[in-house]
Design an enzyme around this catalytic site. Structure first.
Site, short mmCIF file in Angstrom:
data_model
loop_
_atom_site.label_atom_id
_atom_site.label_comp_id
_atom_site.label_asym_id
_atom_site.label_seq_id
_atom_site.Cartn_x
_atom_site.Cartn_y
_atom_site.Cartn_z
N ARG A 30 0.35 -3.26 6.16
CA ARG A 30 1.74 -3.17 6.65
C ARG A 30 2.53 -2.15 5.81
O ARG A 30 2.48 -2.16 4.59
CB ARG A 30 2.40 -4.55 6.56
CG ARG A 30 3.86 -4.61 7.04
CD ARG A 30 4.83 -4.50 5.89
NE ARG A 30 6.22 -4.74 6.30
CZ ARG A 30 7.27 -4.50 5.55
NH1 ARG A 30 7.13 -4.04 4.33
NH2 ARG A 30 8.48 -4.75 5.99
N VAL A 31 3.25 -1.30 6.49
CA VAL A 31 4.14 -0.36 5.80
C VAL A 31 5.56 -0.65 6.26
O VAL A 31 5.80 -0.85 7.46
CB VAL A 31 3.76 1.10 6.13
CG1 VAL A 31 4.77 2.07 5.51
CG2 VAL A 31 2.35 1.42 5.64
N GLY B 74 15.85 -4.46 2.57
CA GLY B 74 15.95 -5.57 3.51
C GLY B 74 14.69 -5.65 4.35
O GLY B 74 13.64 -5.12 3.96
N THR C 159 13.35 -4.89 -3.96
CA THR C 159 13.13 -3.46 -3.78
C THR C 159 14.20 -2.68 -4.54
O THR C 159 15.33 -3.16 -4.69
CB THR C 159 13.24 -3.17 -2.27
OG1 THR C 159 12.07 -3.69 -1.66
CG2 THR C 159 13.37 -1.70 -1.94
N1 ASP Z 1 12.57 -2.95 2.83
C1 ASP Z 1 11.41 -3.44 2.11
C2 ASP Z 1 10.26 -3.55 3.09
O1 ASP Z 1 10.47 -4.03 4.19
C3 ASP Z 1 11.63 -4.78 1.47
C4 ASP Z 1 12.89 -4.92 0.64
O2 ASP Z 1 13.78 -4.12 0.74
O3 ASP Z 1 12.98 -5.86 -0.17
O4 ASP Z 1 9.16 -3.21 2.74
#
Ligand code: ASP
Length: 315
Positions: free
Chosen positions: A212-213, A236, A184
């Site tokens: 999913r969000v 995360g 991300t």
């Molecule tokens: N925070 C993002 C999510 O849960 C994933 C990530 O940060 O890699 O969609």
């Protein structure tokens, strides 16, 4: 008189175990990308560009780089399709724009910016976001733009084990491949006028359930900006960041405990771990332009320019 050199800028490319970065070539590739984006942002801010402009443009560059889990490099959901989330926030006005469940736009952060500027609403999802994008003439990208060979292989591996998980992580998700190397993205900035802005964009987690969000498009969870406190972008396990409303919690630590960004970052990570054993990290610029970061994972790819100084990159 505002000082144009007093801008600050931070960028992240995701958090996790990131074992791939033990390989020098991969590490160099990621750090080079982060450095290029920071230098691009430096140009914008040094020329007097706004924090909002800088975070949108830097986030767009990261979305275009397939090594990150956003835009072109987004991970695939349980149906083998992309569903991207993004949000952008202006610290001067607390105006924000966000989109979720986007499947065919190259730069979801740009759509989020148009939501901020042109919509009476803050968050648009799925088909409704698509209709809004059509109204603003966003190009529809073919599925092949996102379905890289590497992404399909990663998805198939996780799908066969029935797991879902953080793109960068190899330790907490059963069956997770150590080839994972995307993350991300997020950008926070303070411009020469003292205005703050934040942007976060993601493909979410690998093999996630359709619909999913995560935290990235949720104001106060994965992103937040307020000139009175700080600008934050998180990365995360999204559910952990939503349950702790971590981006806003960091801003509240600054506002109500009168901490600077570095002190708030230490307490923020402690809070994330203590409350939900949360996994991930964040970047933060406080209202004085101080840069801070924290993560509970082994690594977080990130870089920063503090108060117009040197460029630093780290993982
Ligand atoms: N925070 C993002 C999510 O849960 C994933 C990530 O940060 O890699 O969609």
């Amino acid at each position: 008189m505002p000082d144009r050199h007093e801008f600050s800028l931070m960028v992240h490319g995701g958090a996790g175990a990131l074992e791939k970065l033990d390989n020098d070539k991969e590490a160099v590739r990621h750090l080079e990308s982060i450095r290029c984006v920071l230098e691009h942002g430096r140009m914008i801010l040094r020329a007097g560009g706004s924090a909002l402009e800088a975070v949108e443009q830097c986030a767009s560059l990261l979305e275009d780089d397939p090594i990150f889990n956003a835009g072109a490099g987004s991970v695939l959901n349980e149906d083998g399709k992309v569903e991207m989330d993004a949000a952008i926030m202006c610290g001067a006005s607390l105006a924000a724009g966000a989109v979720a469940g986007i499947s065919d736009i190259a730069n979801p952060i740009q759509l989020a910016r148009v939501v901020l500027a042109e919509s009476e609403h803050l968050l648009l999802i799925g088909a409704g976001a698509r209709r809004f994008a059509d109204r603003w003439h966003f190009e529809r990208m073919p599925e092949s733009y996102f379905r890289t060979r590497e992404r399909v292989a990663q998805w198939e591996q996780l799908r066969s084990s029935g797991g879902a998980g953080l793109d960068h992580d190899v330790s907490v998700w059963p069956g997770r491949s150590s080839d994972d190397k995307h993350g991300t993205i997020g950008v926070v900035a303070r411009d020469g006028q003292g205005n703050l802005a934040a942007a976060t964009s993601t493909g979410g987690i690998v093999n996630k359930q359709y619909g999913r969000v995560g935290d990235s498009p949720i104001i106060g969870a994965g992103v937040y900006a307020d000139n009175a406190t700080c600008a934050v972008s998180c990365t995360g396990v999204g559910e952990d960041f939503m349950r702790t409303v971590l981006a806003k919690t960091l801003a509240d630590l600054i506002e109500f405990k009168e901490l600077d960004g570095a002190a708030a970052a230490v307490l923020g990570i402690e809070y994330l771990q203590r409350k939900v054993a949360g996994r991930g990290g964040f970047i933060l610029i406080d209202r004085q332009g101080g840069c801070a970061a924290g993560c509970s994972t082994r690594r977080m790819i990130h870089g920063w320019i503090e108060k117009g100084g040197e460029t630093h990159c780290k993982f």
